[in-house]
Design an enzyme around this catalytic site. Structure first.
Site, PDB file in Angstrom:
ATOM      1  N   SER A 159     -53.716  80.259  81.636  1.00 47.35           N
ATOM      2  CA  SER A 159     -52.501  80.833  82.225  1.00 47.35           C
ATOM      3  C   SER A 159     -52.757  81.825  83.354  1.00 47.35           C
ATOM      4  O   SER A 159     -51.807  82.270  83.997  1.00 47.35           O
ATOM      5  CB  SER A 159     -51.640  81.487  81.151  1.00 47.35           C
ATOM      6  OG  SER A 159     -51.015  80.494  80.373  1.00 47.35           O
ATOM      7  N   LYS A 187     -51.217  80.739  86.661  1.00 49.84           N
ATOM      8  CA  LYS A 187     -49.819  80.943  87.038  1.00 49.84           C
ATOM      9  C   LYS A 187     -49.647  81.838  88.262  1.00 49.84           C
ATOM     10  O   LYS A 187     -48.789  81.590  89.113  1.00 49.84           O
ATOM     11  CB  LYS A 187     -49.037  81.531  85.858  1.00 49.84           C
ATOM     12  CG  LYS A 187     -48.822  80.568  84.702  1.00 49.84           C
ATOM     13  CD  LYS A 187     -48.083  81.235  83.557  1.00 49.84           C
ATOM     14  CE  LYS A 187     -47.634  80.244  82.502  1.00 49.84           C
ATOM     15  NZ  LYS A 187     -48.731  79.618  81.753  1.00 49.84           N
ATOM     16  N   TYR A 217     -41.754  83.192  77.338  1.00 51.11           N
ATOM     17  CA  TYR A 217     -42.934  82.641  78.011  1.00 51.11           C
ATOM     18  C   TYR A 217     -43.104  81.172  77.652  1.00 51.11           C
ATOM     19  O   TYR A 217     -43.100  80.813  76.475  1.00 51.11           O
ATOM     20  CB  TYR A 217     -44.153  83.453  77.577  1.00 51.11           C
ATOM     21  CG  TYR A 217     -45.401  83.129  78.321  1.00 51.11           C
ATOM     22  CD1 TYR A 217     -45.486  83.324  79.699  1.00 51.11           C
ATOM     23  CD2 TYR A 217     -46.515  82.629  77.653  1.00 51.11           C
ATOM     24  CE1 TYR A 217     -46.653  83.032  80.377  1.00 51.11           C
ATOM     25  CE2 TYR A 217     -47.682  82.342  78.326  1.00 51.11           C
ATOM     26  CZ  TYR A 217     -47.743  82.542  79.691  1.00 51.11           C
ATOM     27  OH  TYR A 217     -48.902  82.250  80.371  1.00 51.11           O
TER      28      TYR A 217
END
Length: 400
Positions: free
Chosen positions: A66, A69, A177
């Site tokens: 992640s 991102k 999330y």
């Protein structure tokens, strides 16, 4: 000044040692600290894998997960600056199929999901801010149950099918999330008629001089890859060479698909610290950087997460005692953290226990990289907190 740097380095070395060279410690870690100009600390300790003798080093490659991102968030803003997309564009204008995803209302007595059509359209703003309604199956038991009922593959299969899940709430009404940035990556591909890997290389990676950041690993990068390890219930760590992302990947997953070195990621952090200027030229305007680092969700707040798949994650929350909002696309602490990081700075993480922070106030940023599951491993996360705390204690002592 030399004395300050010596003590800082010694303290940061101790953070790595406390994570690796103790009973139950992680196999290896790479950690770095940068100012606006260059890295001021580079540390590496341990092995690429417990089943080999090869040492981890500053050129070792990690699954970015992640931490991908933030790069896709920056890419979005390059396309906004070029007037190719806008934050309030409807996602369905680029991907009509996203409008078919319904809101989950619960499950009937036979565990069949009960859903309804969403009232609000999903915008690009919703996607980048995680307010669209999507979740992750390992953090959310309802999302996992929906996927299991309809045999939807895991998001880590990197397929279009894995994104056909469900909305956990009406778009725009809450924060959660989830797989939003994977959808955003597909939107940006449609808007430009280019694959996400090509866009990132053109707009972010080349201007930042990030040469070892890729979706699909080459043979030479594979040889430098830190192996994911899994901690069992007894606390023992074992290499899990079967836990890998597809290579080559069916699609470029904007939420978790990249691989990179910490050395490369520090170049991205420095671009943010330098108000949009990368090593090879300007990436974004100072105004875009300011906007990206601002709270985008108003009075909504980031919360912790559940553990729906214990192999992947422990239950947890970052800095649970303080208020946290969300920017484009980072978590923002509204108050000073207990590690000493100032209010209104930014951070995020990757599920294999990678953590970074960016402090524009003090002009510094750090990255802590390991390859351990489940997420929030006590040894790795504890080491990161010690790493961050040591940085701010040394800064405080320097000012005194």
């Amino acid at each position: 000044m030399p004395h300050f740097k010596d003590r800082l380095h010694n303290d940061l070395d101790k953070a790595l040692e406390s994570a690796v060279n103790v009973a139950g410690g992680i196999p290896g870690v790479v950690a770095m600290l940068t100012d606006k100009q260059a890295n001021i600390y580079e540390g590496a300790l341990g092995k690429l894998s417990l089943d080999c003798d090869e040492k981890i080093n500053t050129e070792s490659v990690f699954n970015a997960f992640s931490t991908t991102k933030a790069l896709v968030g920056a890419l979005l803003f390059t396309l906004i600056e070029e007037n190719i997309v806008k934050l309030d564009d409807l996602a369905k204008e680029y991907l009509p199929e996203i409008a078919d995803i319904e809101v989950l209302e619960g499950f009937d007595k036979d565990s069949k999901p009960i859903t309804r059509k969403a009232k609000n359209d999903i915008t690009l703003r919703n996607l980048v801010l995680h307010t669209a309604g999507f979740g992750y199956e390992f953090f959310n038991k309802e999302d996992l149950a929906y996927r299991q009922y309809y045999s939807i593959p895991s998001v880590v299969t990197n397929t279009l099918e894995s994104l056909q899940s469900v909305l956990l709430f009406e778009p725009g009404t809450s924060w959660n999330y989830g797989i939003n940035i994977d959808w955003l990556g597909l939107v940006l591909e449609k808007a430009t008629s280019k694959r996400l890997s090509v866009l990132l290389k053109e707009k972010i990676l080349e201007p930042c001089n990030m040469r070892d950041t890729v979706f699909d690993l080459t043979d030479s990068l594979k040889q430098r890859l830190a192996i994911i390890h899994v901690r069992d219930q007894s606390g023992k760590l074992s290499p899990a060479r079967d836990i890998t992302l597809p290579n080559p990947s069916p699609i470029d997953m904007g939420g978790h698909g990249l691989h990179c070195t910490v050395t490369d990621y520090m170049k991205f952090i420095r671009m943010i610290l330098n108000d949009g200027v990368g090593e090879n030229g300007r990436v974004l305007s100072p105004q875009s950087i300011d906007f990206m680092c601002m709270n985008g969700i108003g009075t909504l707040r980031c919360q912790g997460w559940d553990s729906a798949i214990p192999l992947f994650t422990n239950k947890g929350e970052f800095y649970p005692s303080i208020q946290k909002s969300w920017g484009y696309t980072f978590q923002i602490n509204e108050e000073m953290t207990n590690t000493g990081r100032p209010a209104h700075t930014i951070m995020w993480a990757g599920i294999s226990n990678l953590f970074y922070f960016i402090d524009r106030k003090n002009g510094i940023g750090g990255f802590w990289a390991s390859e351990v599951l489940p997420f929030m491993d006590p040894s790795s996360y504890g080491g990161f907190l010690q790493f961050e705390s040591s940085i701010y204690q040394n800064l405080l002592d320097k000012k005194v």
